[in-house]
Design an enzyme around this catalytic site. Structure first.
Site, mmCIF file in Angstrom:
data_model
loop_
_atom_site.group_PDB
_atom_site.id
_atom_site.type_symbol
_atom_site.label_atom_id
_atom_site.label_comp_id
_atom_site.label_asym_id
_atom_site.label_seq_id
_atom_site.Cartn_x
_atom_site.Cartn_y
_atom_site.Cartn_z
ATOM 1 N N ASP A 12 70.878 29.580 48.383
ATOM 2 C CA ASP A 12 70.794 29.920 47.055
ATOM 3 C C ASP A 12 70.641 28.506 46.172
ATOM 4 O O ASP A 12 71.015 27.731 46.451
ATOM 5 C CB ASP A 12 72.545 30.475 46.414
ATOM 6 C CG ASP A 12 73.024 31.227 46.751
ATOM 7 O OD1 ASP A 12 71.625 32.654 46.376
ATOM 8 O OD2 ASP A 12 73.860 31.269 46.922
ATOM 9 N N GLY A 48 74.983 34.350 50.756
ATOM 10 C CA GLY A 48 74.335 35.548 51.458
ATOM 11 C C GLY A 48 75.665 35.547 51.404
ATOM 12 O O GLY A 48 76.923 35.343 51.874
ATOM 13 N N PHE A 116 65.822 37.039 42.422
ATOM 14 C CA PHE A 116 66.073 37.103 43.655
ATOM 15 C C PHE A 116 64.864 37.970 44.839
ATOM 16 O O PHE A 116 64.256 38.742 44.227
ATOM 17 C CB PHE A 116 67.220 38.194 43.653
ATOM 18 C CG PHE A 116 68.026 38.530 44.856
ATOM 19 C CD1 PHE A 116 68.509 37.683 45.853
ATOM 20 C CD2 PHE A 116 67.601 39.670 46.296
ATOM 21 C CE1 PHE A 116 68.890 37.472 47.241
ATOM 22 C CE2 PHE A 116 68.051 39.991 46.874
ATOM 23 C CZ PHE A 116 68.986 38.684 47.960
ATOM 24 N N THR A 219 89.388 44.339 42.941
ATOM 25 C CA THR A 219 89.232 43.317 41.909
ATOM 26 C C THR A 219 88.497 43.252 41.025
ATOM 27 O O THR A 219 87.960 43.274 40.565
ATOM 28 C CB THR A 219 88.393 42.098 42.922
ATOM 29 O OG1 THR A 219 87.332 41.885 43.473
ATOM 30 C CG2 THR A 219 88.720 41.979 44.339
ATOM 31 N N GLY A 224 93.858 39.886 38.894
ATOM 32 C CA GLY A 224 94.051 40.182 40.277
ATOM 33 C C GLY A 224 93.151 40.976 40.898
ATOM 34 O O GLY A 224 92.588 41.576 41.109
ATOM 35 N N GLY A 251 84.650 36.699 45.695
ATOM 36 C CA GLY A 251 84.485 38.136 46.214
ATOM 37 C C GLY A 251 84.520 38.073 47.376
ATOM 38 O O GLY A 251 85.351 38.138 48.577
ATOM 39 N N ASP A 252 83.380 37.142 48.494
ATOM 40 C CA ASP A 252 83.014 36.913 49.623
ATOM 41 C C ASP A 252 84.771 36.608 50.514
ATOM 42 O O ASP A 252 85.156 36.790 51.443
ATOM 43 C CB ASP A 252 82.295 36.799 49.881
ATOM 44 C CG ASP A 252 80.591 36.918 49.493
ATOM 45 O OD1 ASP A 252 80.675 38.408 49.567
ATOM 46 O OD2 ASP A 252 80.186 36.192 49.335
#
Length: 311
Positions: A12, A48, A116, A219, A224, A251-252
């Site tokens: 990134d 990634g 991307f 999520t 929460g 999120g990862d």
């Protein structure tokens, strides 16, 4: 026993434009747009989905295996994996390609322009999850579409439970493919927008989709998460963050917490609570792989948020 993490490995490149895009883009001239932004502030991060998830799993004490495709420029990322103790057994280099990478430019209003390049990610179908040994749990996270379908089918054929995490790949997966992956998975995790998109693409309600898996985790950012589990809808509150610096990779980190709990035979609720802790820790740091909490840090945050011991 390992967790097999299928998904993207990417670089990134993140740049900051010290002005506002709106000052340099003329609305009535969009059809002949030709602009250049001077970006004196730039950093390159390792990213990634597979790389980020494996990083946080390693912090938690799990032994993740990354399954991904990379390009001829993957040397620095491979060196980082070795330094972190992440095995490269199933990281395949595709000749003549670049490793997937995102070029992100952010202005002072937090607007972003992103390009991307998927590169080697488009060849993820060259990997086969059935070749990985000693796998107890898997995750199919955003990757090349053909690769995601192949990985889901491979896990199902091998009898290995897995989490289906379609994420940013939702727009390139058709409704039939989505349903097939969901029906093969034991768990599914998406954010709120992705849940709505999945409902729209399949023509089914969230409740109907949840009946296809043991647990559907949605999520909600600072609100929460909601979990469809055992016929009930459960809310897991977000864990307060010490600072809100960068949501990239949150999120990862959340998925890593969820996976770590599940592979250790915790129930879905406790696993999701650990996931919430990991997301809160990550958001206080830039990039997807720069948070470095100790086990004691994680346990203390868990106890403070949920009033119970973690380990």
């Amino acid at each position: 026993m390992s967790i097999l993490v299928c998904g993207s490995v990417a670089y990134d490149s993140i740049m900051v434009f010290p002005d506002r895009f709106k000052h340099h883009i003329l609305p009535d001239q969009i059809h002949i747009l030709n602009v250049s932004f001077l970006v004196p502030d730039m950093r390159r991060e390792f990213g990634g989905c597979a790389g980020n998830i494996a990083y946080s799993l390693k912090l938690l004490g799990s032994d993740p295996l990354i399954m991904a495709t990379v390009g001829e420029d993957a040397g620095p990322y491979r060196a980082r994996m070795r330094a972190l103790g992440l095995r490269e057994d199933h990281v395949r280099e595709v000749p003549g390609t670049f490793t997937a990478q995102a070029f992100i430019t952010t202005d002072l209003d937090d607007n972003q322009i992103t390009a991307f390049h998927p590169g080697a990610m488009f060849h993820s179908h060259l990997n086969d999850v059935r070749e990985a040994q000693g796998v107890r749990l898997g995750i199919v996270s955003p990757d090349g579409a053909d690769g995601m379908l192949r990985h889901a089918a491979g896990f199902a054929e091998a009898g290995v439970p897995f989490v289906f995490d379609p994420g940013q790949a939702l727009p390139i997966l058709g409704s039939e493919a989505l349903l097939n992956c969901l029906q093969q998975a034991r768990y599914c995790t998406v954010n709120d927008y992705e849940a709505r998109l999945m409902c729209d693409k399949t023509g089914r309600s969230e409740e109907a989709l949840a009946r296809e898996v043991e647990a559907l985790v949605v999520t909600l950012g600072a609100e929460g998460s909601r979990i469809h589990w055992r016929g009930e809808l459960i809310h897991v509150p977000a864990v307060p963050a010490t600072a809100v610096i960068d949501p990239t990779g949150c999120g990862d980190a959340y998925r890593a917490g969820l996976l770590h709990g599940l592979v250790n035979d915790w129930d879905v609720l406790k696993s999701a609570r650990l996931a919430a802790v990991m997301g809160a820790i990550k958001i206080a740091h830039r990039g997807g792989q720069n948070h470095q909490p100790t086990h004691a840090d994680i346990a203390a945050r868990f106890a403070a948020a949920f009033g119970e011991e973690l380990w």
